[in-house]
Design an enzyme around this catalytic site. Sequence first.
Site, PDB file in Angstrom:
ATOM      1  N   ASP A  69       1.009  -1.255   0.062  1.00  0.00           N
ATOM      2  CA  ASP A  69       0.059  -0.022   0.047  1.00  0.00           C
ATOM      3  C   ASP A  69       0.929   1.106  -0.083  1.00  0.00           C
ATOM      4  OD1 ASP A  69      -3.075   0.998   0.532  1.00  0.00           O
ATOM      5  OD2 ASP A  69      -1.925   2.484   1.574  1.00  0.00           O
TER       6      ASP A  69
ATOM      7  N   ASN B  37      -2.739  12.902  -4.045  1.00  0.00           N
ATOM      8  CA  ASN B  37      -3.710  13.294  -5.306  1.00  0.00           C
ATOM      9  C   ASN B  37      -4.313  14.604  -4.626  1.00  0.00           C
ATOM     10  OD1 ASN B  37      -3.796  11.028  -6.866  1.00  0.00           O
ATOM     11  ND2 ASN B  37      -5.316   9.981  -5.348  1.00  0.00           N
TER      12      ASN B  37
ATOM     13  N   HIS C 297      -4.573  14.538  -9.670  1.00  0.00           N
ATOM     14  CA  HIS C 297      -4.934  13.083  -9.950  1.00  0.00           C
ATOM     15  C   HIS C 297      -3.881  12.500 -10.807  1.00  0.00           C
ATOM     16  CE1 HIS C 297      -8.115  11.753  -7.331  1.00  0.00           C
ATOM     17  NE2 HIS C 297      -8.622  13.225  -7.523  1.00  0.00           N
TER      18      HIS C 297
ATOM     19  N   ASP D  39      -1.619   9.470 -10.757  1.00  0.00           N
ATOM     20  CA  ASP D  39      -1.419   8.309 -11.726  1.00  0.00           C
ATOM     21  C   ASP D  39      -0.081   7.886 -12.034  1.00  0.00           C
ATOM     22  OD1 ASP D  39      -4.364   8.042 -11.625  1.00  0.00           O
ATOM     23  OD2 ASP D  39      -4.767   9.150 -13.437  1.00  0.00           O
TER      24      ASP D  39
ATOM     25  N   GLU E 150      -4.788   2.260  -4.399  1.00  0.00           N
ATOM     26  CA  GLU E 150      -3.295   2.527  -4.189  1.00  0.00           C
ATOM     27  C   GLU E 150      -2.775   1.407  -3.722  1.00  0.00           C
ATOM     28  OE1 GLU E 150      -5.131   4.440  -0.353  1.00  0.00           O
ATOM     29  OE2 GLU E 150      -5.480   4.196  -2.337  1.00  0.00           O
TER      30      GLU E 150
END
Length: 371
Positions: free
Chosen positions: A241, A249, A254, A258, A284
């Site tokens: 994680d 973000n 975002h 990404d 994530e």
Amino acid sequence: MKENVFDREAKVIRNARLKLAEGVFLKKSGEQHYKDLLGEYEKVVRQSKRLLKMGDRMQHALSSLNEELQLREQTYRGIFENATEGIYRTDANGVLLEVNAALAAMLGYETPQECLEQVSEMEYFFQSAQAVRQYNNVLRNKLVVKTMHAKFCSADGGYVWVEINAGAIESQSEEGRKLAGVVGVVADITERKRMMREMCRLARTDCLTGLWNRGYFVELAAQEIARCKRFSNDLSILLVDIDYFKRVNDDYGHDVGDKVLVGVADILRETLREVDVVARFGGEEFVVMLPDTCLTAAHCAAERLCDAVRKHDFSYDRHRTINVTVSIGVTAYENSSMSFDLLVKRADTAMYAAKHNGRDRVEYCPADPVV
């Protein structure tokens, strides 16, 4: 044997000549002999006329049949030579008699003649002996081949995926009906096969990172767990994680988030073995399956991952970088009672322990995991 009209005509003429030579017609009874011969000859003439008419009708029928056969031959030849699909014709033994230009071009030959010079029998088209057996068995048992997929060898040494539809040609003999040959139609489905493979790949992969998606990972894990139960193999699971990903973000957008996801996915691919299975599990989170790997070895692999992510330069523009770390939970298959869901639950418990203990670290599954 039944006397035919021509024999009867010859007989009447011989009889007339004989009677003429004997002078029968000069006698008093000659008139009756003349009438009798004339009557017989008139019968022969009438029969001859009927035969002539019958012959004319037969000749007309034969002419019509020849015209129809020529038209069918022209139609067949037009289809054979101008069809976009490949067409072939063989004899009863599979020897190639004809291929059209479309089939020759499909397999990389300049002309049909060149194709026939290089490939003399139908079986040489097929790339595998198993496909040859399948083709022959279906044709022998059913006299037709419907939508059979196979690889045909091409002139350059490669192959073309084709779909074959073929039917047997039978002839009638004293022994009964027997196979006289085969006519088949061949369609190039190489692009269709490629598209199907691509669709399957897309259905199994995460569109952003290119890793396997959760659904396909579950399938692979179920297969691996079944092997573990059968052969007592080792198996470990990592749940990875990204720390503070929501903050990335929120602070950078975002699109940058990404890029971080893609970057972590690339590190997972580069750091782990080829036999290891990596998937994006959602958001994530990433999950890793390590076949033939005990808990200690899995912990070492997880530490390498943590270190690789920590040291990676996640740049989102020319001047600034983002510090990214991951928390990893590690668990291992222990006995035949363990299911995939239990393994993931234990890895998830270990991962949250890593989060609780400061992040950017690896934790084992606790001895008594909270369920």
